[in-house]
Design an enzyme around this catalytic site. Structure first.
Site, short mmCIF file in Angstrom:
data_model
loop_
_atom_site.label_atom_id
_atom_site.label_comp_id
_atom_site.label_asym_id
_atom_site.label_seq_id
_atom_site.Cartn_x
_atom_site.Cartn_y
_atom_site.Cartn_z
N ARG A 108 -123.37 -58.32 23.06
CA ARG A 108 -122.40 -58.61 24.12
C ARG A 108 -122.60 -57.63 25.25
O ARG A 108 -122.87 -56.45 25.01
CB ARG A 108 -120.98 -58.38 23.61
CG ARG A 108 -120.39 -59.45 22.81
CD ARG A 108 -118.90 -59.26 22.70
NE ARG A 108 -118.51 -58.02 22.03
CZ ARG A 108 -117.26 -57.55 22.01
NH1 ARG A 108 -116.30 -58.20 22.65
NH2 ARG A 108 -116.98 -56.44 21.37
N SER A 177 -124.11 -50.51 16.12
CA SER A 177 -123.57 -50.47 14.76
C SER A 177 -124.67 -50.49 13.69
O SER A 177 -124.84 -51.49 12.97
CB SER A 177 -122.60 -51.63 14.54
OG SER A 177 -121.67 -51.69 15.59
N ASP A 231 -117.43 -48.87 15.59
CA ASP A 231 -116.45 -49.37 16.56
C ASP A 231 -115.04 -48.83 16.34
O ASP A 231 -114.16 -49.02 17.16
CB ASP A 231 -116.44 -50.90 16.63
CG ASP A 231 -116.30 -51.55 15.27
OD1 ASP A 231 -116.23 -50.82 14.27
OD2 ASP A 231 -116.25 -52.78 15.21
MG MG Z 1 -114.63 -55.68 13.22
#
Ligand code: MG
Ligand code: ADP
Length: 499
Positions: A108, A177, A231
């Protein structure tokens, strides 16, 4: 009555008695089997008990493990990773910031415009892009060139009328991540790829630098202001942006994790690495928390033994969305083996992970008088039709026990963090006298908490129970979503070079 008549009468009586005996026998047997199913439930319920005393022990164990993990690497099952984030955004942040969220086969790109005091987030735009298959196993140069070009086109396209000049240096929050050893707020070495990537020449490199080089090549004047490798930090940042009393963040979705703001001088294992004297965000990796005080049952032990990561993520296996349905299935399967309340066709109950947590939640929250939703899921998902209403009630009880334990343990974990930083209202660690409470906000993210209302209620209730009504009035659990997107852009704002 003749002899023949007498014989027939006796014969009939014998047959009737025999039938009655069989029926009675069957009923006795059924009752015994039913009792066995109830016994399985009882035993499970006992094993899952989370009395307030037990929760208090978990709170203390969490705080103790946090201390140990901060003292030395490997000092605890809690990794207590340093994020180098020493500044969290607040509503005064102003300007246009970007974020890149890469953690799977799609990435994204985001642009967020912050208006400063009073106006908060003025606008934000998001675009999703797939990563072409061949780039997932190619060279790091090809991968990052592709991402940088996509980002550049997005920057040029997404002109939203902000005053940012075209040649001005832009600031990016990069959510990456994958397993990374973070070196500073804006750099980190890739340890290994996961989730289907195998861009081998990137392993061992600074991932932010790879991206910056590609951006320069693409003619994009942008720098990585903040790299977040989990995150959870963005979740904290996003909540803090709206509410400066935010001190911790918890994710309870497929997996679970938590982070919080720690005093820099309390991070003993990293003295010298940290320059500032205030606070730094610590990523706890709390899914791996373990304590002998956790109420563990034979089902948990079997689940762990059969998992690919046995002896790891013990806390996560008791509280997160990945596992709650599976724990429930294990108990139901045991009931099926011990009794016949599910009939003979309960084969599907033996299939691991066939009962997903959302289905389990739907059964748990079925409030129809005849438990229609439970019947539907039993029939469609588990292929066990014709389960009696009272057996369906038993299933709802199992779901309740699993979820209640999970939510209450998560609550104890949260209070453990608050205790560690002196925000649990006991007034010991903070040095504050009792009676001068401070408002404390904990950000929460994840579909288990957000979508599963029984879980949420149990968790909220347990926080009050553990803290006590009075102290709990100062603690707010606040849902905060999109840490990996908007949260990352806000981290860039808080760590931008022109702040
Ligand atoms: Mg999540
Ligand atoms: P992730 O943790 O993968 O980033 P989410 O925060 O969306 O993603 O969490 C997804 C998990 O939440 C699912 O795997 C499921 O276990 C759980 N979940 C999603 N919806 C529900 C629901 N309605 N009821 C219970 N659990 C749910």
């Amino acid at each position: 009555m003749g002899r023949v008549g007498f014989g027939v009468a006796v014969g009939c009586a014998v047959v009737t008695c025999a039938i009655a005996a069989v029926l009675v026998g069957r009923r006795v047997q059924n009752r015994r089997k039913w009792r066995r199913a109830v016994e399985v439930l009882r035993e499970f319920e006992e094993g899952c008990a989370t009395s307030i005393g037990r929760l208090g022990q978990v709170v203390d164990a969490m705080a103790v493990e946090m201390h140990a993990g901060l003292a030395s690497d490997g000092g605890s099952k809690l990794k207590m990773l340093l994020t180098f984030i020493d500044n969290l955004p607040d509503g005064n942040a102003k300007g246009t910031y970007y974020a890149l969220d890469l953690g799977g086969t799609n990435f994204r790109v985001l642009r967020v415009r912050l208006g400063g005091k009073g106006s908060m987030i003025i606008s934000h735009q998001v675009e999703y892009h797939p990563i072409p298959q061949e780039l997932m196993s190619g060279t790091s140069e090809d991968l990052f060139d592709y991402i940088a070009m996509t980002l550049k086109q997005f920057v040029e396209r997404a002109d939203d009328g902000s005053e940012q000049k075209a040649d001005e240096k832009k600031e990016l929050g990069f959510t990456f991540s994958f397993p990374v050893r973070q070196m500073s707020v804006s750099s980190g070495i890739l340890v290994k790829w996961t989730k289907g990537f195998s861009v081998e020449d990137a392993v061992g490199k600074d991932i932010a630098q790879c991206l910056e080089e590609a951006m320069t090549k693409a003619g994009l004047n942008m720098q990585v202001a903040a790299l977040q490798v989990n995150d959870i930090v963005g979740t904290l940042a996003l909540c803090h942006y709206y509410d400066k009393d935010t001190v911790a963040a918890v994710i309870i979705g497929t997996g679970t994790n938590a982070c919080y703001v720690e005093r820099t001088d309390a991070i003993i294992k990293c003295q010298g690495l940290l320059k500032n004297s205030g606070g730094t965000v610590v990523n706890m990796e709390w899914g791996n928390f373990w304590s002998s005080h956790l109420p563990r049952t034979s089902y948990d032990i079997a689940l762990d033994d059969e998992s690919p990561n046995s002896n790891d993520q013990g806390f996560e296996k008791m509280i997160s969305g990945m596992y709650l349905g599976e724990i429930t299935r294990r108990v139901l399967y045991r009931m099926a083996q011990e009794s016949d309340i599910f009939g003979d066709g309960a084969y599907n109950l033996s299939i691991r992970f066939i009962l997903r947590t959302p289905s389990m939640a739907a059964m748990h929250e079925d409030d129809s008088p005849d438990l229609r939703e439970v019947r539907r899921i039993l029939t469609e998902t588990l292929q066990v039709p014709h389960v009696s209403l009272r057996a369906r009630r038993l299933i709802v009880r199992v779901c309740d026990i699993v979820t209640r334990r999970a939510a209450r343990l998560a609550a104890a974990g949260i209070v453990g963090i608050l205790k560690k930083i002196g925000r649990d209202g006991s007034g010991v660690a903070s040095g504050r006298a009792k009676g001068t409470p401070r408002r404390t906000v904990v950000a929460i993210e994840g579909a288990l908490y957000v979508n599963y209302s029984m879980f949420r209620e149990y968790l909220n209730e347990a926080v009050v129970e553990i803290l006590g009504e009075e102290a709990a009035q100062n603690v707010v659990l606040r849902v905060s979503e999109d840490g990996s997107g908007i949260g990352a852009a806000l981290l860039a704002a808080a760590h931008s070079s022109n702040r």
